[in-house]
Design a protein around this motif. Structure first.
Motif, mmCIF file in Angstrom:
data_model
loop_
_atom_site.group_PDB
_atom_site.id
_atom_site.type_symbol
_atom_site.label_atom_id
_atom_site.label_comp_id
_atom_site.label_asym_id
_atom_site.label_seq_id
_atom_site.Cartn_x
_atom_site.Cartn_y
_atom_site.Cartn_z
ATOM 1 N N GLN A 27 0.910 -1.093 0.004
ATOM 2 C CA GLN A 27 0.164 -0.121 -0.020
ATOM 3 C C GLN A 27 0.914 1.221 -0.014
ATOM 4 O O GLN A 27 0.577 2.249 -0.826
ATOM 5 C CB GLN A 27 -0.953 0.152 1.255
ATOM 6 C CG GLN A 27 -1.820 1.286 1.358
ATOM 7 C CD GLN A 27 -2.963 1.177 2.439
ATOM 8 O OE1 GLN A 27 -2.916 0.201 3.195
ATOM 9 N NE2 GLN A 27 -3.500 2.230 2.297
ATOM 10 N N ASP A 46 2.112 1.543 -3.758
ATOM 11 C CA ASP A 46 0.938 2.011 -4.463
ATOM 12 C C ASP A 46 0.730 3.506 -4.219
ATOM 13 O O ASP A 46 0.291 4.111 -5.278
ATOM 14 C CB ASP A 46 -0.285 1.301 -4.096
ATOM 15 C CG ASP A 46 -0.179 -0.184 -4.341
ATOM 16 O OD1 ASP A 46 0.637 -0.627 -5.185
ATOM 17 O OD2 ASP A 46 -1.109 -0.747 -3.812
ATOM 18 N N THR A 47 0.783 3.914 -2.880
ATOM 19 C CA THR A 47 0.418 5.390 -2.751
ATOM 20 C C THR A 47 1.458 6.275 -3.352
ATOM 21 O O THR A 47 0.959 7.252 -3.964
ATOM 22 C CB THR A 47 0.362 5.613 -1.139
ATOM 23 O OG1 THR A 47 -0.789 4.731 -0.871
ATOM 24 C CG2 THR A 47 -0.016 7.117 -0.820
ATOM 25 N N ILE A 103 3.466 5.810 -5.879
ATOM 26 C CA ILE A 103 3.194 5.715 -7.304
ATOM 27 C C ILE A 103 2.384 6.478 -7.802
ATOM 28 O O ILE A 103 2.332 7.617 -8.536
ATOM 29 C CB ILE A 103 3.244 4.395 -7.950
ATOM 30 C CG1 ILE A 103 4.500 3.485 -7.506
ATOM 31 C CG2 ILE A 103 2.776 4.195 -9.491
ATOM 32 C CD1 ILE A 103 4.362 1.944 -7.771
ATOM 33 N N ARG A 104 1.024 6.240 -7.106
ATOM 34 C CA ARG A 104 -0.147 7.042 -7.274
ATOM 35 C C ARG A 104 -0.013 8.545 -7.134
ATOM 36 O O ARG A 104 -0.372 9.527 -7.946
ATOM 37 C CB ARG A 104 -1.424 6.476 -6.611
ATOM 38 C CG ARG A 104 -2.888 6.950 -7.131
ATOM 39 C CD ARG A 104 -3.995 6.648 -6.181
ATOM 40 N NE ARG A 104 -3.615 7.275 -4.857
ATOM 41 C CZ ARG A 104 -3.649 6.287 -3.812
ATOM 42 N NH1 ARG A 104 -3.820 5.016 -3.763
ATOM 43 N NH2 ARG A 104 -3.406 6.827 -2.501
ATOM 44 N N ASP A 105 0.421 9.168 -5.978
ATOM 45 C CA ASP A 105 0.385 10.324 -5.450
ATOM 46 C C ASP A 105 1.731 11.155 -6.006
ATOM 47 O O ASP A 105 1.716 12.561 -5.847
ATOM 48 C CB ASP A 105 0.325 10.433 -3.975
ATOM 49 C CG ASP A 105 -0.830 9.806 -3.522
ATOM 50 O OD1 ASP A 105 -1.778 9.524 -4.223
ATOM 51 O OD2 ASP A 105 -1.119 9.521 -2.255
ATOM 52 N N ASN A 123 3.998 10.214 -13.486
ATOM 53 C CA ASN A 123 2.546 10.431 -13.218
ATOM 54 C C ASN A 123 1.988 9.079 -13.322
ATOM 55 O O ASN A 123 1.106 8.713 -13.924
ATOM 56 C CB ASN A 123 2.172 11.076 -14.641
ATOM 57 C CG ASN A 123 2.672 12.725 -14.615
ATOM 58 O OD1 ASN A 123 2.418 13.268 -13.480
ATOM 59 N ND2 ASN A 123 2.400 13.155 -15.735
ATOM 60 N N ALA A 124 2.541 8.110 -12.453
ATOM 61 C CA ALA A 124 1.921 6.793 -12.142
ATOM 62 C C ALA A 124 2.184 5.941 -13.325
ATOM 63 O O ALA A 124 1.484 4.864 -13.166
ATOM 64 C CB ALA A 124 0.515 6.989 -11.603
ATOM 65 N N HIS A 125 2.850 6.187 -14.222
ATOM 66 C CA HIS A 125 3.259 5.199 -15.151
ATOM 67 C C HIS A 125 4.762 4.773 -15.068
ATOM 68 O O HIS A 125 5.545 5.557 -14.996
ATOM 69 C CB HIS A 125 2.865 5.650 -16.532
ATOM 70 C CG HIS A 125 1.612 6.137 -16.723
ATOM 71 N ND1 HIS A 125 0.655 5.218 -16.819
ATOM 72 C CD2 HIS A 125 0.890 7.317 -17.127
ATOM 73 C CE1 HIS A 125 -0.385 5.911 -16.915
ATOM 74 N NE2 HIS A 125 -0.397 7.166 -17.152
#
Length: 133
Positions: free
Chosen positions: A13, A16-17, A19-21, A89-91
């Protein structure tokens, strides 16, 4: 031995956070373990470089011995440590480092400027409005 200066991620988590944020910046994730001498060498270079690249990159360490991280270890095929993966940008970013593997940097950088150069040359052009030639 400056890994204590960088954020260490041990849970899926948390990764994930991050990468996403992490938006409008490159995210640099070093997969490895704090007990490995090559990882410690890389961590030292990353921590010394973090401030210099902070306007366009964030750096974090991922502990591959954590059970929750194994999904990423398998997904990115982390068979050699340290391995450094880049996101924007989360990629997940694929880059040509002159090796057969375009998904990650394997091993340590020899000096701080080597890492800064990789981030600036291969990563920074993803935001052309912020970087002038």
């Amino acid at each position: 031995m400056s890994s204590y200066l960088l954020m260490v991620l041990t849970k899926k988590q948390e990764v994930d956070t991050m990468i996403r944020d992490t938006i409008d910046k490159v995210l640099v994730l070093r997969f490895g373990r704090a007990s490995d001498p090559v990882c410690l060498q890389l961590d030292d270079i990353l921590s010394k470089s973090a401030r210099e690249v902070s306007k366009f990159a964030s750096v974090a360490l991922v502990d591959i011995d954590s059970n929750e991280i194994q999904v990423y270890v398998k997904y990115f095929d982390i068979t050699f440590i340290p391995s450094t993966v880049f996101f924007f940008n989360a990629h997940h970013m694929k880059m040509d480092f002159g090796t057969a593997d375009h998904t990650k940097w394997v091993g340590a950088f020899h000096k701080k400027q080597d890492f800064v150069d990789v981030v600036e040359v291969n990563v920074a052009p993803q935001k052309p409005n912020d970087f002038k030639a």
